[in-house]
Design a protein around this motif. Structure first.
Motif, PDB file in Angstrom:
ATOM      1  N   LEU A 119      -2.460  14.754  -1.713  1.00 41.72           N
ATOM      2  CA  LEU A 119      -1.501  13.887  -2.408  1.00 41.72           C
ATOM      3  C   LEU A 119      -0.379  13.428  -1.480  1.00 41.72           C
ATOM      4  CD1 LEU A 119      -1.137  15.536  -5.939  1.00 41.72           C
ATOM      5  CD2 LEU A 119      -2.355  13.462  -5.329  1.00 41.72           C
ATOM      6  N   ALA A 122      -8.515  12.260 -12.396  1.00 42.26           N
ATOM      7  CA  ALA A 122      -9.523  11.607 -11.542  1.00 42.26           C
ATOM      8  C   ALA A 122     -10.749  11.153 -12.340  1.00 42.26           C
ATOM      9  CB  ALA A 122      -9.938  12.545 -10.419  1.00 42.26           C
ATOM     10  N   THR A 123     -11.210  11.964 -13.283  1.00 40.25           N
ATOM     11  CA  THR A 123     -12.391  11.581 -14.078  1.00 40.25           C
ATOM     12  C   THR A 123     -12.163  11.976 -15.540  1.00 40.25           C
ATOM     13  OG1 THR A 123     -13.444  13.727 -13.761  1.00 40.25           O
ATOM     14  CG2 THR A 123     -13.989  12.035 -12.135  1.00 40.25           C
ATOM     15  N   SER A 141       0.821  -1.207   0.000  1.00 45.18           N
ATOM     16  CA  SER A 141       0.000   0.000   0.000  1.00 45.18           C
ATOM     17  C   SER A 141       0.864   1.271   0.000  1.00 45.18           C
ATOM     18  CB  SER A 141      -0.916  -0.023   1.214  1.00 45.18           C
ATOM     19  OG  SER A 141      -1.644   1.146   1.258  1.00 45.18           O
ATOM     20  N   THR A 181       2.365   6.290  -7.140  1.00 41.61           N
ATOM     21  CA  THR A 181       1.402   7.225  -7.737  1.00 41.61           C
ATOM     22  C   THR A 181       1.967   8.641  -7.758  1.00 41.61           C
ATOM     23  OG1 THR A 181      -0.450   5.904  -6.998  1.00 41.61           O
ATOM     24  CG2 THR A 181      -0.924   8.192  -7.482  1.00 41.61           C
ATOM     25  N   VAL A 182       2.510   9.050  -6.613  1.00 41.68           N
ATOM     26  CA  VAL A 182       3.045  10.417  -6.513  1.00 41.68           C
ATOM     27  C   VAL A 182       4.205  10.605  -7.496  1.00 41.68           C
ATOM     28  CG1 VAL A 182       4.179  12.050  -4.964  1.00 41.68           C
ATOM     29  CG2 VAL A 182       2.267  10.716  -4.139  1.00 41.68           C
ATOM     30  N   ASN A 206      -3.745   5.665 -11.163  1.00 45.53           N
ATOM     31  CA  ASN A 206      -4.856   5.815 -10.213  1.00 45.53           C
ATOM     32  C   ASN A 206      -4.981   4.618  -9.279  1.00 45.53           C
ATOM     33  OD1 ASN A 206      -5.465   8.264 -11.276  1.00 45.53           O
ATOM     34  ND2 ASN A 206      -7.312   7.630 -12.347  1.00 45.53           N
ATOM     35  N   ASP A 207      -4.724   3.432  -9.810  1.00 45.94           N
ATOM     36  CA  ASP A 207      -4.866   2.236  -8.969  1.00 45.94           C
ATOM     37  C   ASP A 207      -3.536   1.490  -8.941  1.00 45.94           C
ATOM     38  OD1 ASP A 207      -5.874   0.296  -7.395  1.00 45.94           O
ATOM     39  OD2 ASP A 207      -7.278  -0.538  -8.866  1.00 45.94           O
ATOM     40  N   ARG A 213       1.864  19.040 -10.297  1.00 42.58           N
ATOM     41  CA  ARG A 213       1.430  17.671  -9.987  1.00 42.58           C
ATOM     42  C   ARG A 213      -0.034  17.696  -9.545  1.00 42.58           C
ATOM     43  NH1 ARG A 213       3.100  15.037  -4.308  1.00 42.58           N
ATOM     44  NH2 ARG A 213       2.171  17.014  -3.765  1.00 42.58           N
ATOM     45  N   GLU A 271      -1.924   0.273  -6.568  1.00 41.22           N
ATOM     46  CA  GLU A 271      -1.842  -0.892  -5.681  1.00 41.22           C
ATOM     47  C   GLU A 271      -2.195  -2.176  -6.449  1.00 41.22           C
ATOM     48  OE1 GLU A 271      -3.525  -0.177  -1.881  1.00 41.22           O
ATOM     49  OE2 GLU A 271      -3.256  -2.244  -1.228  1.00 41.22           O
ATOM     50  N   SER A 291     -11.493  19.784  -5.096  1.00 41.41           N
ATOM     51  CA  SER A 291     -11.293  20.902  -6.032  1.00 41.41           C
ATOM     52  C   SER A 291     -12.602  21.258  -6.727  1.00 41.41           C
ATOM     53  CB  SER A 291     -10.195  20.583  -7.048  1.00 41.41           C
ATOM     54  OG  SER A 291     -10.591  19.527  -7.852  1.00 41.41           O
ATOM     55  N   LEU A 308       2.863  10.827 -11.041  1.00 39.90           N
ATOM     56  CA  LEU A 308       2.245  12.146 -11.277  1.00 39.90           C
ATOM     57  C   LEU A 308       3.319  13.209 -11.464  1.00 39.90           C
ATOM     58  CD1 LEU A 308      -0.668  12.118  -8.660  1.00 39.90           C
ATOM     59  CD2 LEU A 308      -0.921  12.163 -11.138  1.00 39.90           C
ATOM     60  N   PRO A 322      -4.056   5.498  -2.561  1.00 41.44           N
ATOM     61  CA  PRO A 322      -3.969   6.348  -3.758  1.00 41.44           C
ATOM     62  C   PRO A 322      -5.300   6.514  -4.482  1.00 41.44           C
ATOM     63  CG  PRO A 322      -2.249   4.669  -3.783  1.00 41.44           C
ATOM     64  CD  PRO A 322      -3.104   4.391  -2.599  1.00 41.44           C
ATOM     65  N   LEU A 323      -6.077   5.438  -4.560  1.00 38.62           N
ATOM     66  CA  LEU A 323      -7.377   5.526  -5.252  1.00 38.62           C
ATOM     67  C   LEU A 323      -8.261   6.555  -4.572  1.00 38.62           C
ATOM     68  CD1 LEU A 323      -8.825   2.056  -6.247  1.00 38.62           C
ATOM     69  CD2 LEU A 323      -8.619   4.085  -7.665  1.00 38.62           C
ATOM     70  N   LYS A 358      -7.284   8.950  -2.515  1.00 44.79           N
ATOM     71  CA  LYS A 358      -6.710  10.303  -2.493  1.00 44.79           C
ATOM     72  C   LYS A 358      -6.964  11.038  -3.806  1.00 44.79           C
ATOM     73  CE  LYS A 358      -2.213   9.578  -1.625  1.00 44.79           C
ATOM     74  NZ  LYS A 358      -0.777   9.809  -1.484  1.00 44.79           N
ATOM     75  N   LEU A 359      -6.876  10.311  -4.928  1.00 45.73           N
ATOM     76  CA  LEU A 359      -7.120  10.984  -6.206  1.00 45.73           C
ATOM     77  C   LEU A 359      -8.594  11.361  -6.342  1.00 45.73           C
ATOM     78  CD1 LEU A 359      -4.821   8.963  -8.608  1.00 45.73           C
ATOM     79  CD2 LEU A 359      -4.480  11.256  -7.747  1.00 45.73           C
ATOM     80  N   ALA A 406       2.628   1.628  -3.316  1.00 40.94           N
ATOM     81  CA  ALA A 406       1.686   2.102  -4.334  1.00 40.94           C
ATOM     82  C   ALA A 406       1.456   3.604  -4.192  1.00 40.94           C
ATOM     83  CB  ALA A 406       0.367   1.356  -4.196  1.00 40.94           C
ATOM     84  N   ASN A 407       1.356   4.052  -2.950  1.00 38.45           N
ATOM     85  CA  ASN A 407       1.145   5.471  -2.674  1.00 38.45           C
ATOM     86  C   ASN A 407       2.258   6.319  -3.297  1.00 38.45           C
ATOM     87  OD1 ASN A 407      -0.014   7.694  -1.503  1.00 38.45           O
ATOM     88  ND2 ASN A 407      -0.280   6.699   0.468  1.00 38.45           N
ATOM     89  N   GLU A 461     -10.080  15.331  -6.477  1.00 41.58           N
ATOM     90  CA  GLU A 461     -11.019  15.803  -7.480  1.00 41.58           C
ATOM     91  C   GLU A 461     -12.274  16.383  -6.816  1.00 41.58           C
ATOM     92  OE1 GLU A 461     -11.224  16.506 -10.445  1.00 41.58           O
ATOM     93  OE2 GLU A 461     -13.323  16.403 -11.007  1.00 41.58           O
ATOM     94  N   ALA A 470      -3.150  15.660 -11.104  1.00 36.27           N
ATOM     95  CA  ALA A 470      -3.874  14.685 -10.267  1.00 36.27           C
ATOM     96  C   ALA A 470      -5.377  14.913 -10.387  1.00 36.27           C
ATOM     97  CB  ALA A 470      -3.440  14.825  -8.811  1.00 36.27           C
ATOM     98  N   ARG A 471      -5.781  16.192 -10.370  1.00 32.95           N
ATOM     99  CA  ARG A 471      -7.217  16.488 -10.486  1.00 32.95           C
ATOM    100  C   ARG A 471      -7.727  16.082 -11.865  1.00 32.95           C
ATOM    101  NH1 ARG A 471      -5.550  21.253  -7.771  1.00 32.95           N
ATOM    102  NH2 ARG A 471      -5.555  22.427  -9.725  1.00 32.95           N
TER     103      ARG A 471
END
Lengths: 176, 438
Positions: B346, A86-87, A56, A63-64, A151-152, A78, A154, B363, A67, B352-353, B355-356, A59-60, B360, A82-83
């Motif tokens: 961050l 997300a989508t 875990s 990700t950082v 994003n995933d 960064r 882990e 913000s 990014l 991580p899942l 946190k991202l 993975a954290n 979002e 990251a924002r």
């Protein structure tokens, strides 16, 4: 004007000065001017890993690092990236705002993943035997898949370990 | 009427949302009234001298009431601003004529000046609290609608004077003119009024938009100012030197504003000492400067008109100069807050899942509540089931909210400092104004 009236006027002014100075001084002493918003760090500067323990935490940091690498390549922060990741809607807004194409974004995200693999290897969280094929693999994955890896992280690292772990054991057995 | 420029302050956030305008746009609800007051005060005083103060006051109050009704029924910003302009014309006529009518009621011209000057200071201090209570308990429209019966009730006793003037054709025939307008006192009045307007306007925005207080809560908080102003009024009785009172008042207003600029925490209690200084200061400085500007001068209505003009011009200058500064700061602060919030998330140790996703959602929430510092609690819901992760997320939430609150407070600092400087600069014209003992 009488002397009494004049001295009362003087006392009033002196009192006003003292009261104002005491208030401002007390507020400054209590940290009234010390506010600084959290600074956004330069993503191009190395961000050392802090001895992660367990999947875990690895993975954290993965990700950082990813990014950071991607944001550095795109010349954005960064936080903004990251924002954006997300989508799909956030990604579209980000691309429009910064004038970034899908190809450019894909290239940057892959570069970010490579940096994350490098950082993980350097921190001893990933063995060189796993890092080499992983580095090759992330440079070829499609954009959606690459974003999913960030994003995933882990699940991604867990899968890597399941698939390549036995191969690593085998290689370690035969390599001098 | 003298409270009118400040009574609307606490209703501005509601007007801003209901009429779907910008912070700069809604500022014009205040600016328009004060600008027209500044321009109309002296001509209104001249008309009052010509037609008689009774008639001028009665007509002024009727216009004020009618325009107040239009303000209360306005469904767009432009209608509201237009009605406010008309309201200011009526207000200018009534306020300047009142100065001619007061000596007959209170006994002497000197006493009338003191009462009139004190009414101005009390009105400025009391306005926001009154406006906040009305906005919260009823609506922002009620502030204007309530002015209708109040203005009409004030017109009733004046009607007999107006009728007498109309029947006899006798108006104030005293044509003695003593002195030109008191330049230094009026200039100082303009500067101090700019600082005080900024104090009221910015503090209210900080409380409502920055710290998310309701109008009634904000009204209670800013009540510290009128309460201190009452004490300041009593204090003034012991000091006959008007120049000393004006100087002390300007220093206290500046000290209070500087205190608001350097608030160490986003806590209501910490706004009270600066408010007390501003309240004490405004009671001392406004009345002292008004008395100085009117002392030994005639006709009182015209010189009173000059003081009204100076005060309201100061309010306009203060609002127009400081609004763009703090709106730019609020925008910058929002931008910084979004980045700071994402950075904190961050760098946190959470999954991580999660946190991202959180980055979002936070913000998005900050973007949604443009110009306002939101409670970010909803962005963190639902909380994770895992107790360890849940506590990490809760800690993150409180850390972020603290960042945002401090950022919002900081966004107002530059404007408060500039307003404090205006108050200090007023010390120069105060020093140049001649000593007056009343």
């Amino acid at each position: 004007m009488s002397a009494g009236g004049r001295s009362r006027g003087f006392l009033l002014i002196a009192g006003a000065v003292v009261a104002s100075l005491v208030l401002v001084g007390a507020y400054l002493a209590a940290g009234g001017s010390s506010y600084e918003p959290e600074k956004v760090q330069d993503p191009c500067k190395p961000r050392p890993w802090s001895n992660p323990q367990g999947l875990s935490e690895i993975a954290n940091q993965f990700t950082v690092s990813a990014l950071d690498g991607a944001a550095c390549q795109l010349g954005v922060s960064r936080e903004a990236l990251a924002r954006a990741l997300a989508t799909p809607e956030a990604r579209e807004r980000f691309k429009e705002r910064y004038g970034i194409t899908d190809a450019k974004l894909a290239k940057a995200v892959r570069a970010g993943l490579v940096r994350a693999v490098d950082d993980a290897e350097e921190a001893g969280a990933l063995s060189p035997i796993l890092a080499v094929p992983l580095r090759e693999a992330v440079q070829r994955v499609p954009l959606e898949q690459a974003i999913e890896f960030i994003n995933d992280a882990e699940s991604f690292l867990g899968n890597v370990n399941s698939f390549l772990g036995p191969a690593q054991s085998l290689l370690e057995e035969f390599l001098p | 009427m003298l409270a009118d420029s400040s009574i609307v302050v606490l209703a501005l956030p509601d007007i801003y949302r209901e009429l779907n305008t910008s912070v700069s746009g809604v500022t014009w609800v205040l600016v328009s009234f004060n600008l027209v007051m500044a321009l109309a005060a002296v001509p209104a005083a001249l008309i009052a001298r010509r037609v008689g103060p009774g008639r001028a006051a009665a007509v002024g109050l009727a216009i004020f009431a009618g325009a107040g009704l239009a303000c209360g029924l306005a469904d767009s910003l432009s209608t509201l601003i237009a009605a406010r302009c008309v309201q200011a014309i009526g207000g200018a006529a009534a306020v300047t004529a009142a100065l001619e009518l007061l000596p007959a009621t209170v006994g002497s011209e000197q006493r009338a000046t003191t009462v009139w000057a004190a009414a101005g200071a009390t009105g400025a201090a009391l306005g926001p609290a009154l406006g906040g209570i009305l906005t919260e308990l009823v609506s922002w429209q009620s502030i204007f609608l309530l002015q209708v019966p109040v203005a009409l009730a004030a017109a009733v006793p004046i009607l007999s004077v107006a009728k007498h003037e109309a029947a006899t054709g006798i108006v104030s025939t005293e044509l003695r003119r003593t002195g030109r307008p008191h330049l230094w006192a009026n200039l100082a009045l303009a500067m101090v009024s700019a600082a005080i307007a900024a104090a009221l306007f910015l503090l209210v925005l900080l409380l409502i938009e920055g710290w998310r207080l309701s109008p009634i809560e904000a009204a209670l908080v800013v009540s510290a100012m009128p309460l201190a102003a009452v004490i300041g009024g009593k204090l003034a009785d012991f000091v006959p030197d008007a120049r000393a009172r004006a100087a002390a008042g300007a220093i206290l207003v500046s000290g209070g504003l500087a205190g608001l600029a350097f608030l160490p925490k986003a806590t209501i209690v910490l706004t009270l000492p600066p408010q007390i200084l501003v309240g004490l200061g405004l009671a001392l400085v406004l009345s002292a400067l008004t008395e100085t500007a009117l002392s030994g001068r005639a006709p009182q209505a015209i010189h009173g008109g000059w003081t009204i003009s100076a005060r309201h011009a100061g309010v306009v200058i203060g609002l127009l100069a400081l609004t763009p500064i703090f709106t730019a700061e609020i925008d910058q602060q929002r931008h910084d807050a979004i980045n700071a919030g994402t950075a904190v998330i961050l760098d946190s140790p959470i999954n991580p899942l999660l946190k991202l996703d959180l980055a979002e959602r936070v913000s998005e929430r900050l973007e949604e509540e443009r110009g306002k510092v939101p409670t970010i609690g909803p962005a963190f819901e639902p909380l994770p089931d895992d107790p360890g992760e849940r506590s990490e997320v809760q800690q993150l939430q409180s850390e972020l909210q603290d960042q945002l609150d401090r950022g919002a407070t900081h966004a107002f600092s530059t404007s408060f400092i500039l307003a404090a400087l205006l108050g200090l600069i007023a010390l120069f014209p105060i020093a140049l104004s001649k000593e007056v003992e009343l």
